[in-house]
Design an enzyme around this catalytic site. Structure first.
Site, PDB file in Angstrom:
ATOM      1  N   ASP A 121     -37.685  20.990  86.116  1.00  0.00           N
ATOM      2  CA  ASP A 121     -37.615  19.648  86.097  1.00  0.00           C
ATOM      3  C   ASP A 121     -38.721  18.985  85.430  1.00  0.00           C
ATOM      4  O   ASP A 121     -39.028  17.831  85.355  1.00  0.00           O
ATOM      5  CB  ASP A 121     -37.399  18.580  87.276  1.00  0.00           C
ATOM      6  N   GLU A 122     -39.747  19.913  84.946  1.00  0.00           N
ATOM      7  CA  GLU A 122     -40.782  19.355  84.131  1.00  0.00           C
ATOM      8  C   GLU A 122     -41.469  19.985  82.854  1.00  0.00           C
ATOM      9  O   GLU A 122     -41.107  21.359  82.988  1.00  0.00           O
ATOM     10  CB  GLU A 122     -41.960  19.142  85.060  1.00  0.00           C
TER      11      GLU A 122
END
Length: 421
Positions: A121-122
């Protein structure tokens, strides 16, 4: 699900000059929970916890409404529900998170080819080349957030800076659903507003060490006498952390794809019925996985296990780690915790596997190398060298084996295939 300290003063407007600010960090907000809410719109704005719902279940993530009650990733679900009894609990579904992650990364790569995905998620983005097409750094950041929102229904927080790790800290301070630009001349003033625990690479153990020598703020770390830091942290960690506190980070965007996971599993000729024997297998597998991580220069931020019964029923469990690791001891301890949550099948176990997940480059893993026991890592690295020179069987984890032998055995309901230790 970050628990990094946030400081309201650091979220202010630091200026509009984005010249030289070629690093962007994009971090999805409460990602797993946000993806779940796409299918449960009636739960938007309410406390939601994602994770195992059994008595021994663990929190994977939670919405910000649940976090306000103190719920965080990695805590027992029972404790989370004591803090927030009215929360809705949803099961973890990794396949939909992987699909959503792929869609997010596709958007980012359409904006710039310089994308370094560091977790599901990053990602870091290099936006120097994208400026000519898309405008200023802030305009590009807003474009990222708009596209993710409009096309996927998710929210992303963006940090922009002239230094890679500062972009990461900026996104942390801007959460949730924010954008924070740190102009190049404001890099050090921004860092010096923060407690040392907010610095990327300072975990709880390092924070305690620094506190003991009177350092609680990044500014104090930046100005500390180097010899004091070396005595407390060691040469490499002292040098690296003080450079970061002074806003120095020479790392660039690495677009080479990091392995998603590294695993070892084994199918037995005869089904096992002793928990102690199974944990011994996981011990060996954990050290095999850790050795692969070290050879590839990777750290794991998650561990999972797979257990298949004699009747071919497969169970899997996974957990997040507080910091990245490449040591077999840490992976083994996490694997054992997961295994002890499982019911032991009466028909025995035919397969066991240990997997390291959520991998990232060790070049980003300052916190792991500082917060983990340095002696343990040195021992395992020395063992790597011995195996490389004399063969894979020349050395084993004797200490852990002896510790395992002291623990009380759990046995399956049928007669044990192995004598009790």
């Amino acid at each position: 699900m970050s628990r990094t300290v946030r400081v309201s003063a650091a979220r202010r407007n630091w200026g509009e000059d984005d010249s030289g600010c070629d690093f962007m960090h994009v971090d999805m907000d409460s990602f797993f929970a946000a993806v779940e809410l796409l299918e449960h719109p009636e739960l938007v704005g309410k406390p939601v916890i994602v994770g195992g719902s059994s008595a021994r279940g663990v929190v994977t993530t939670a919405t910000y409404e649940a976090r306000e009650y103190g719920v965080h990733a990695g805590m027992p679900m029972s404790a989370a529900l004591r803090l927030c009894p009215h929360a809705t609990v949803l099961p973890t579904r990794h396949y939909i998170y992987r699909a959503a992650s792929a869609a997010v990364m596709e958007i980012l790569r359409e904006i710039t080819p310089e994308v370094e995905q560091v977790s599901i998620d990053e990602a870091f983005l290099g936006i120097g080349g994208a400026r000519r097409r898309l405008g200023s750094a802030v305009e590009i950041g807003n474009l990222v957030r708009e596209r993710v929102s409009n096309e996927l229904g998710l929210t992303a927080t963006v940090g922009i800076a002239s230094v890679k790790f500062v972009a990461k800290i900026a996104s942390t301070q801007a959460k949730p659903d924010g954008l924070l630009l740190i102009p190049q001349p404001q890099t050090v003033p921004f860092l010096h507003e923060l407690p040392v625990g907010a610095l990327w690479g300072v975990g709880s153990r390092t924070q305690e060490v620094l506190h003991r020598i009177g350092i609680d703020w990044v500014k104090e770390l930046a100005e500390a006498d180097r010899s004091r830091l070396v005595r407390a942290l060691g040469i490499a960690s002292a040098h690296k952390l003080q450079e970061l506190a002074q806003g120095i980070d020479r790392r660039q965007i690495e677009t080479k794809q990091v392995d998603k996971s590294i695993s070892h599993e084994e199918t037995f000729e005869t089904d096992l019925r002793s928990a102690g024997q199974i944990e011994a297998v996981m011990l060996r597998q954990s050290h095999q996985v850790a050795g692969s991580l070290r050879r590839k220069g990777l750290l794991a931020r998650g561990v999972s296990i797979k257990v298949r019964s004699g009747s071919f029923k497969t169970l899997t469990r996974s957990t997040s780690l507080p910091t990245g690791t490449d040591t077999g001891k840490t992976i083994y301890e996490a694997a054992c915790r997961l295994f002890r949550q499982l019911p032991l099948p009466p028909d025995g176990i035919r397969l066991v596997g240990v997997k390291a997940e959520r991998l990232l480059s060790a070049a980003l893993g300052v916190q792991a190398l500082i917060d983990e026991d340095p002696k343990q890592r040195r021992v395992e690295t020395a063992a790597d060298q011995l195996r490389e020179r004399f063969g894979s069987d020349v050395v084993s984890a004797a200490t852990l084996l002896s510790e395992r032998g002291k623990r009380e055995e759990r046995h399956l309901p049928k007669d044990d295939l192995f004598p009790q230790e």
